[in-house]
Scaffold this active site. Structure first.
Site, PDB file in Angstrom:
ATOM      1  N   ARG A  50      -9.607 -19.362   5.410  1.00  0.00           N
ATOM      2  CA  ARG A  50      -8.439 -18.578   4.979  1.00  0.00           C
ATOM      3  C   ARG A  50      -8.661 -18.008   3.584  1.00  0.00           C
ATOM      4  O   ARG A  50      -8.198 -16.924   3.262  1.00  0.00           O
ATOM      5  CB  ARG A  50      -7.148 -19.423   5.017  1.00  0.00           C
ATOM      6  N   TYR A 102       2.314   6.467   1.391  1.00  0.00           N
ATOM      7  CA  TYR A 102       2.218   5.884   2.721  1.00  0.00           C
ATOM      8  C   TYR A 102       3.551   5.214   3.040  1.00  0.00           C
ATOM      9  O   TYR A 102       3.966   4.287   2.346  1.00  0.00           O
ATOM     10  CB  TYR A 102       1.059   4.882   2.760  1.00  0.00           C
ATOM     11  N   ASP A 175      -4.101   3.880  -4.368  1.00  0.00           N
ATOM     12  CA  ASP A 175      -4.405   3.877  -2.934  1.00  0.00           C
ATOM     13  C   ASP A 175      -5.285   5.099  -2.692  1.00  0.00           C
ATOM     14  O   ASP A 175      -4.815   6.232  -2.707  1.00  0.00           O
ATOM     15  CB  ASP A 175      -3.112   3.939  -2.111  1.00  0.00           C
ATOM     16  N   LYS A 200      -9.239   2.972   8.093  1.00  0.00           N
ATOM     17  CA  LYS A 200      -9.412   4.416   8.188  1.00  0.00           C
ATOM     18  C   LYS A 200     -10.875   4.795   7.937  1.00  0.00           C
ATOM     19  O   LYS A 200     -11.738   4.400   8.708  1.00  0.00           O
ATOM     20  CB  LYS A 200      -8.431   5.095   7.223  1.00  0.00           C
TER      21      LYS A 200
HETATM   22  C1  LIG Z   1      -3.045   3.336   6.994  1.00  0.00           C
HETATM   23  C2  LIG Z   1      -2.739   3.363   5.544  1.00  0.00           C
HETATM   24  C3  LIG Z   1      -2.299   2.210   4.885  1.00  0.00           C
HETATM   25  C4  LIG Z   1      -2.055   0.900   5.615  1.00  0.00           C
HETATM   26  O1  LIG Z   1      -3.216   0.417   6.216  1.00  0.00           O
HETATM   27  P1  LIG Z   1      -3.149  -0.542   7.523  1.00  0.00           P
HETATM   28  O2  LIG Z   1      -4.557  -0.945   7.733  1.00  0.00           O
HETATM   29  O3  LIG Z   1      -2.586   0.305   8.632  1.00  0.00           O
HETATM   30  O4  LIG Z   1      -2.259  -1.670   7.187  1.00  0.00           O
HETATM   31  C5  LIG Z   1      -2.073   2.289   3.523  1.00  0.00           C
HETATM   32  N1  LIG Z   1      -2.257   3.443   2.844  1.00  0.00           N
HETATM   33  C6  LIG Z   1      -2.671   4.567   3.459  1.00  0.00           C
HETATM   34  C7  LIG Z   1      -2.858   5.798   2.658  1.00  0.00           C
HETATM   35  C8  LIG Z   1      -2.929   4.570   4.824  1.00  0.00           C
HETATM   36  O5  LIG Z   1      -3.320   5.691   5.424  1.00  0.00           O
END
Ligand SMILES: *Cc1c(COP(=O)(O)O)cnc(C)c1O
Length: 386
Positions: A50, A102, A175, A200
């Site tokens: 974990r 997001y 982000d 992504k």
């Molecule tokens: C998809 C996304 C997230 C969240 O990611 P997950 O893996 O779906 O939890 C956060 N920020 C951006 C810009 C995203 O495209």
């Protein structure tokens, strides 16, 4: 290897060889627990999966090298990574977050972080002056930005925001999911933390959920982020870590191809009679273009949005027209998410619901790795058929 080009770092995943077998591709470590030494120590540094997992080491090191980071932590999803940064703060701390961001993270901030005592203020991050006004020196602990930001692709000046955040005693977290470490290096521009939804582009094949946070400094806040992962348990699985590393090896090729196609598609549909507006940082007429040009290199990413015009006779408004266009695409798949090999289209307002700043006529496009001519032709026929 750390000083090599990103292409070389990614392709060889930092050139690791398995010590026991001489394998070039790493094994998948699945153990949830580790042997304690006879004298009761844990010299391996590993206790329980974990908190940590050898399956993370290589992927974390590759992301650190690409971001110029001191350390990286993998999480079970992008949301687990992002929320860990906020959960490491204390009740009463003031944080700034963007109006355009997001949606799921904005919802979590308002639904959970605020009731748990975080003082969250949403500001227009495209205006450094607005950030300046909102900062409370000594009280603001964190400024969170997303650039380019979902799904309007608004651009935030990382260096200018870092300067203001630091002057007020706050950390800056970015982000950088849409930009990827290939196109923007937030830490080099002054940010303290950089987060990715590794689901992504970093993975790039729409076959796992993962997240990462990387840091410039090993400080008290970072130690708490590490504790959030170990104690709350938003820890990535071994197989997902392995898939992530495999995807990372082609990051540079995928991101460059998607960016080049997105630029072509954005230019093609600018001024199209059935498109009211194309939102893409690579277009010279886009509000954030100059800042994007200064802080991004090698392209403006694979994400863009279009606003669809309603019919001239008024029978179809922009929202209905946008949904109809998505219904008529064949190559572009109607699905959420982004950064995979297949191109995706999504009517964002349907997803985000009330309180979202997204116009109802907007379609978000994630450009994949198909030929740009085919993607353009498919969108042309869908716009003609709406
Ligand atoms: C998809 C996304 C997230 C969240 O990611 P997950 O893996 O779906 O939890 C956060 N920020 C951006 C810009 C995203 O495209």
């Amino acid at each position: 290897m750390k000083d090599a080009h990103p292409d070389t770092i990614a392709a060889q995943a930092l050139g690791w060889i398995d010590e026991t077998t001489r394998a070039i591709t790493p094994p998948i470590h699945v153990s949830s627990t580790y042997l304690r030494d006879p004298d009761n120590q844990y010299r391996s540094g590993r206790i329980y999966a974990r908190a940590d997992n050898p399956a993370f080491d290589q992927a974390e090191a590759v992301i650190s090298a690409l971001e110029g980071a001191r350390q990286t932590l993998l999480f079970a999803s992008g949301m687990a990574a992002a929320t860990a940064v906020f959960q490491a703060l204390s009740p009463g701390d003031h944080v700034l977050a963007p109006r355009v961001m997001y949606w799921s993270l904005r919802n979590w901030l308002l639904d959970f972080a605020v009731p748990w005592g975080l003082d969250v203020e949403l500001v227009d991050m495209t205006r450094p002056a607005a950030v300046q006004v909102a900062l409370r020196p000594g009280k603001t602990r964190l400024v969170w930005v997303e650039t380019p930001a979902n799904p309007l692709w608004s651009v935030t000046d990382i260096a200018a925001t870092a300067q203001r955040a630091h002057a007020a005693g706050a950390l800056l977290a970015v982000d950088s999911t849409a930009a990827t470490p290939l196109l923007t290096q937030p830490l080099a521009l002054g940010a303290d933390l950089v987060m990715h939804a590794a689901t992504k582009y970093l993975n790039g094949h729409s076959d796992l959920l993962a997240g990462s946070v990387s840091t410039r400094q090993d400080n008290e806040h970072w130690q708490r982020v590490r504790k959030v992962r170990a104690q709350i348990g938003g820890t990535l699985g071994s197989f997902e870590a392995w898939l992530l590393l495999r995807g990372l090896r082609t990051l540079h090729l995928r991101v460059r191809a998607a960016s080049a196609s997105a630029q072509r598609i954005a230019e093609h549909f600018s001024g199209h009679p059935r498109v009211a507006e194309v939102l893409y940082p690579g277009l010279p007429g886009f509000a954030g273009h100059a800042v994007a040009q200064a802080q991004m290199r090698g392209g403006f990413g694979g994400m863009l949005s279009i606003r669809v015009r309603g019919s001239a006779d008024g029978t179809l408004d922009g929202e209905a027209a946008a949904i109809a266009v998505a219904a008529h695409t064949r190559l572009w798949k109607r699905a959420t998410s982004l950064g995979g090999t297949e191109s995706l289209v999504e009517h964002r307002a349907s997803v985000e619901g009330a309180g979202s700043p997204v116009p109802a006529d907007l379609l978000r496009l994630s450009v994949g790795l198909e030929h740009a001519d085919d993607l353009i032709a498919d969108l042309e026929q869908a716009l003609a058929a709406r």
